[in-house]
Design a protein around this motif. Structure first.
Motif, PDB file in Angstrom:
ATOM      1  N   ILE A  69       0.836  -1.216   0.000  1.00 22.53           N
ATOM      2  CA  ILE A  69       0.000   0.000   0.000  1.00 22.53           C
ATOM      3  C   ILE A  69       0.871   1.267   0.000  1.00 22.53           C
ATOM      4  CG2 ILE A  69      -1.787   1.312   1.236  1.00 22.53           C
ATOM      5  CD1 ILE A  69      -2.976  -1.373   2.112  1.00 22.53           C
ATOM      6  N   PRO A  70       1.860   1.365   0.916  1.00 24.62           N
ATOM      7  CA  PRO A  70       2.718   2.559   0.828  1.00 24.62           C
ATOM      8  C   PRO A  70       3.514   2.607  -0.473  1.00 24.62           C
ATOM      9  CG  PRO A  70       3.338   1.156   2.723  1.00 24.62           C
ATOM     10  CD  PRO A  70       2.106   0.584   2.135  1.00 24.62           C
ATOM     11  N   VAL A  71       3.824   1.439  -1.053  1.00 23.00           N
ATOM     12  CA  VAL A  71       4.545   1.421  -2.339  1.00 23.00           C
ATOM     13  C   VAL A  71       3.666   2.085  -3.415  1.00 23.00           C
ATOM     14  CG1 VAL A  71       5.514  -0.070  -4.132  1.00 23.00           C
ATOM     15  CG2 VAL A  71       5.845  -0.656  -1.723  1.00 23.00           C
ATOM     16  N   ALA A  72       2.363   1.810  -3.381  1.00 26.17           N
ATOM     17  CA  ALA A  72       1.446   2.418  -4.358  1.00 26.17           C
ATOM     18  C   ALA A  72       1.467   3.943  -4.199  1.00 26.17           C
ATOM     19  CB  ALA A  72       0.037   1.872  -4.156  1.00 26.17           C
ATOM     20  N   GLY A  73       1.432   4.386  -2.951  1.00 25.54           N
ATOM     21  CA  GLY A  73       1.491   5.833  -2.693  1.00 25.54           C
ATOM     22  C   GLY A  73       2.792   6.431  -3.219  1.00 25.54           C
ATOM     23  N   ASP A  74       3.908   5.720  -3.006  1.00 29.94           N
ATOM     24  CA  ASP A  74       5.218   6.172  -3.502  1.00 29.94           C
ATOM     25  C   ASP A  74       5.212   6.305  -5.019  1.00 29.94           C
ATOM     26  OD1 ASP A  74       6.477   6.334  -1.143  1.00 29.94           O
ATOM     27  OD2 ASP A  74       7.865   4.652  -1.454  1.00 29.94           O
ATOM     28  N   LEU A  75       4.618   5.306  -5.684  1.00 26.20           N
ATOM     29  CA  LEU A  75       4.605   5.325  -7.154  1.00 26.20           C
ATOM     30  C   LEU A  75       3.799   6.512  -7.686  1.00 26.20           C
ATOM     31  CD1 LEU A  75       4.192   1.724  -8.622  1.00 26.20           C
ATOM     32  CD2 LEU A  75       6.178   3.240  -8.708  1.00 26.20           C
ATOM     33  N   ILE A  76       2.652   6.768  -7.029  1.00 23.07           N
ATOM     34  CA  ILE A  76       1.842   7.930  -7.435  1.00 23.07           C
ATOM     35  C   ILE A  76       2.694   9.193  -7.298  1.00 23.07           C
ATOM     36  CG2 ILE A  76      -0.134   9.364  -6.715  1.00 23.07           C
ATOM     37  CD1 ILE A  76      -1.115   6.877  -8.124  1.00 23.07           C
ATOM     38  N   HIS A  77       3.420   9.281  -6.188  1.00 18.51           N
ATOM     39  CA  HIS A  77       4.247  10.451  -5.913  1.00 18.51           C
ATOM     40  C   HIS A  77       5.401  10.556  -6.928  1.00 18.51           C
ATOM     41  CE1 HIS A  77       6.322  13.459  -3.586  1.00 18.51           C
ATOM     42  NE2 HIS A  77       7.403  12.694  -3.573  1.00 18.51           N
ATOM     43  N   GLN A  78       6.120   9.448  -7.124  1.00 17.74           N
ATOM     44  CA  GLN A  78       7.285   9.477  -8.022  1.00 17.74           C
ATOM     45  C   GLN A  78       6.895   9.809  -9.460  1.00 17.74           C
ATOM     46  OE1 GLN A  78      10.373   6.527  -7.806  1.00 17.74           O
ATOM     47  NE2 GLN A  78       9.707   5.832  -5.811  1.00 17.74           N
ATOM     48  N   ASN A  79       5.669   9.453  -9.838  1.00 17.80           N
ATOM     49  CA  ASN A  79       5.221   9.745 -11.205  1.00 17.80           C
ATOM     50  C   ASN A  79       4.391  11.028 -11.293  1.00 17.80           C
ATOM     51  OD1 ASN A  79       6.093   7.372 -12.982  1.00 17.80           O
ATOM     52  ND2 ASN A  79       5.246   6.321 -11.187  1.00 17.80           N
ATOM     53  N   GLN A  80       4.435  11.786 -10.206  1.00 20.67           N
ATOM     54  CA  GLN A  80       3.769  13.095 -10.140  1.00 20.67           C
ATOM     55  C   GLN A  80       2.297  13.032 -10.549  1.00 20.67           C
ATOM     56  OE1 GLN A  80       6.461  15.429 -12.496  1.00 20.67           O
ATOM     57  NE2 GLN A  80       8.080  15.169 -11.011  1.00 20.67           N
ATOM     58  N   LEU A  81       1.613  12.054  -9.984  1.00 16.11           N
ATOM     59  CA  LEU A  81       0.197  11.864 -10.323  1.00 16.11           C
ATOM     60  C   LEU A  81      -0.744  12.278  -9.181  1.00 16.11           C
ATOM     61  CD1 LEU A  81       0.497   8.370 -12.079  1.00 16.11           C
ATOM     62  CD2 LEU A  81      -0.197  10.502 -13.178  1.00 16.11           C
ATOM     63  N   GLU A  82      -0.185  12.910  -8.149  1.00 14.04           N
ATOM     64  CA  GLU A  82      -1.001  13.183  -6.949  1.00 14.04           C
ATOM     65  C   GLU A  82      -2.307  13.911  -7.252  1.00 14.04           C
ATOM     66  OE1 GLU A  82       2.331  13.847  -6.834  1.00 14.04           O
ATOM     67  OE2 GLU A  82       3.100  13.521  -4.794  1.00 14.04           O
ATOM     68  N   SER A  83      -2.252  14.840  -8.215  1.00 10.27           N
ATOM     69  CA  SER A  83      -3.462  15.634  -8.459  1.00 10.27           C
ATOM     70  C   SER A  83      -4.241  15.122  -9.677  1.00 10.27           C
ATOM     71  CB  SER A  83      -3.076  17.104  -8.653  1.00 10.27           C
ATOM     72  OG  SER A  83      -2.187  17.176  -9.740  1.00 10.27           O
ATOM     73  N   GLN A  84      -3.947  13.880 -10.096  1.00 10.62           N
ATOM     74  CA  GLN A  84      -4.589  13.326 -11.305  1.00 10.62           C
ATOM     75  C   GLN A  84      -5.461  12.120 -10.939  1.00 10.62           C
ATOM     76  OE1 GLN A  84      -3.595  14.512 -14.414  1.00 10.62           O
ATOM     77  NE2 GLN A  84      -2.048  15.897 -13.561  1.00 10.62           N
ATOM     78  N   ASP A  85      -6.265  11.691 -11.914  1.00 10.13           N
ATOM     79  CA  ASP A  85      -6.956  10.404 -11.803  1.00 10.13           C
ATOM     80  C   ASP A  85      -5.988   9.349 -12.323  1.00 10.13           C
ATOM     81  OD1 ASP A  85      -9.772  11.006 -10.997  1.00 10.13           O
ATOM     82  OD2 ASP A  85      -9.570  12.339 -12.732  1.00 10.13           O
ATOM     83  N   ALA A  86      -5.829   8.272 -11.572  1.00 13.82           N
ATOM     84  CA  ALA A  86      -4.844   7.266 -11.993  1.00 13.82           C
ATOM     85  C   ALA A  86      -5.314   5.876 -11.592  1.00 13.82           C
ATOM     86  CB  ALA A  86      -3.484   7.569 -11.349  1.00 13.82           C
ATOM     87  N   LEU A  87      -4.662   4.870 -12.188  1.00 15.00           N
ATOM     88  CA  LEU A  87      -4.914   3.472 -11.823  1.00 15.00           C
ATOM     89  C   LEU A  87      -3.610   2.845 -11.373  1.00 15.00           C
ATOM     90  CD1 LEU A  87      -7.195   2.346 -14.806  1.00 15.00           C
ATOM     91  CD2 LEU A  87      -7.914   2.849 -12.455  1.00 15.00           C
ATOM     92  N   VAL A  88      -3.693   2.061 -10.318  1.00 13.05           N
ATOM     93  CA  VAL A  88      -2.543   1.290  -9.845  1.00 13.05           C
ATOM     94  C   VAL A  88      -2.804  -0.163 -10.220  1.00 13.05           C
ATOM     95  CG1 VAL A  88      -1.286   0.520  -7.799  1.00 13.05           C
ATOM     96  CG2 VAL A  88      -2.189   2.861  -7.900  1.00 13.05           C
TER      97      VAL A  88
END
Ligand code: PDD
Length: 281
Positions: A69-88
């Motif tokens: 779960i924290p890895v998913a959060g890290d990936l969102i952060h590393q790919n600068q997707l925090e303010s976007q709609d995304a799929l993990v």
């Protein structure tokens, strides 16, 4: 895109999976798709619980993936997707071993991949407003649909058949009962009661299904987890599918027959509004 592979963050295009990986050879593997809304992942614990359930039944070497779960959060952060709609996307296989049907000895380490992608919601948003067309198809899948395995050939064929018939989703019918869609759960409204197939080995326990049932209770809408018979489906006032990528999407025509008045109905719309409100990150 930066992805996660066997404990490391690396560019997605640099990931190589050996051909002896059992995910490749046997679809001896599980997956999850988790929605990221600007502000947070949608029910990540529930997704990991389902992944752990499958991993336990398959006797994978790892049966607790909560550390992802924290890895998913890290990936969102590393790919600068925090303010976007995304799929993990998470994919776990039994690991690498020469091709042989029984579990390999010694037990290999599972192969663990996680990737993220930007999710363009415009088409899905449109479908939620206008509704979709669906067809029914015989359920030729196996009897462990409760595990989210990557062996999706039957789902692919059914969804392709829908597309070739100008529809967006196919609903599997087993022994005269509508079970679920190719990548969605299925619900029908009979006499104002939201009805959906009971949890069993014949459907996936959808996280969105679970949320929708909870929202029904919250809204005072009656629910029934009971079989939806093909020969009664014409009596439904509304049909809908639920899922991570579809949220709550009304079906306005089934096998070219209009559902209700052929437009999204009041129950689906009330549930869509409640779902949006529920997403308060
Ligand atoms: N599919 N049923 C099936 C067969 C599914 O593959 C899915 C999800 C669902 C809905 O489950 P949830 O609400 O937890 O997403 C039901 C994913 C999204 C996919 O294959 O892309």
């Amino acid at each position: 895109m930066i992805a996660y592979f066997n404990g490391r963050f690396m560019p997605k295009q640099d990931i190589c999976i050996p051909v002896d990986d059992r995910g490749f050879l046997f679809s001896d593997s599980l997956y999850e798709v988790i929605r990221y809304y600007p502000g947070g992942l949608f029910r990540p614990n529930a997704h990991i619980r389902r992944l752990n359930h499958g991993a336990g039944h398959l006797s994978l070497a790892c049966t607790d993936f909560s550390y992802l779960i924290p890895v998913a959060g890290d990936l969102i952060h590393q790919n600068q997707l925090e303010s976007q709609d995304a799929l993990v996307y998470i994919h776990v296989t039994r690991g690498i071993a020469p091709r042989n049907h029984p579990f390999p000895v010694p037990t290999p380490a599972p192969t663990i991949y996680m990737g993220v992608s930007l999710f363009d919601t415009s088409a899905k948003d449109r479908q939620r407003k206008t509704g979709i067309h669906a067809i029914t198809v015989p359920d030729i899948r196996w009897s462990r649909c409760d595990m989210k395995t990557t062996g999706l050939t039957a789902n692919v064929l059914a969804n392709q058949q829908a597309a070739e018939n100008g529809a967006d989703e196919a609903v599997f019918v087993r022994d005269g009962v509508l079970m679920e869609g190719t990548h969605t759960n299925f619900m029908a409204v009979f006499d104002n009661i939201v009805t959906t197939a009971p949890l069993s080995n014949y459907i996936l326990g959808g996280i969105t299904r679970d949320t929708v049932l909870a929202l029904c209770r919250h809204l005072g809408i009656r629910t029934s987890e009971s079989p939806i018979y093909e020969n009664r489906i014409h009596r439904a006032s509304e049909l809908m599918v639920t899922g991570t990528t579809t949220e709550i999407t009304p079906i306005v025509a089934l096998n070219d027959q209009p559902v209700g008045n052929g437009r999204p109905g009041p129950t689906a719309r009330a549930l869509q509004d409640a779902f949006t409100e529920h997403l308060s990150f």
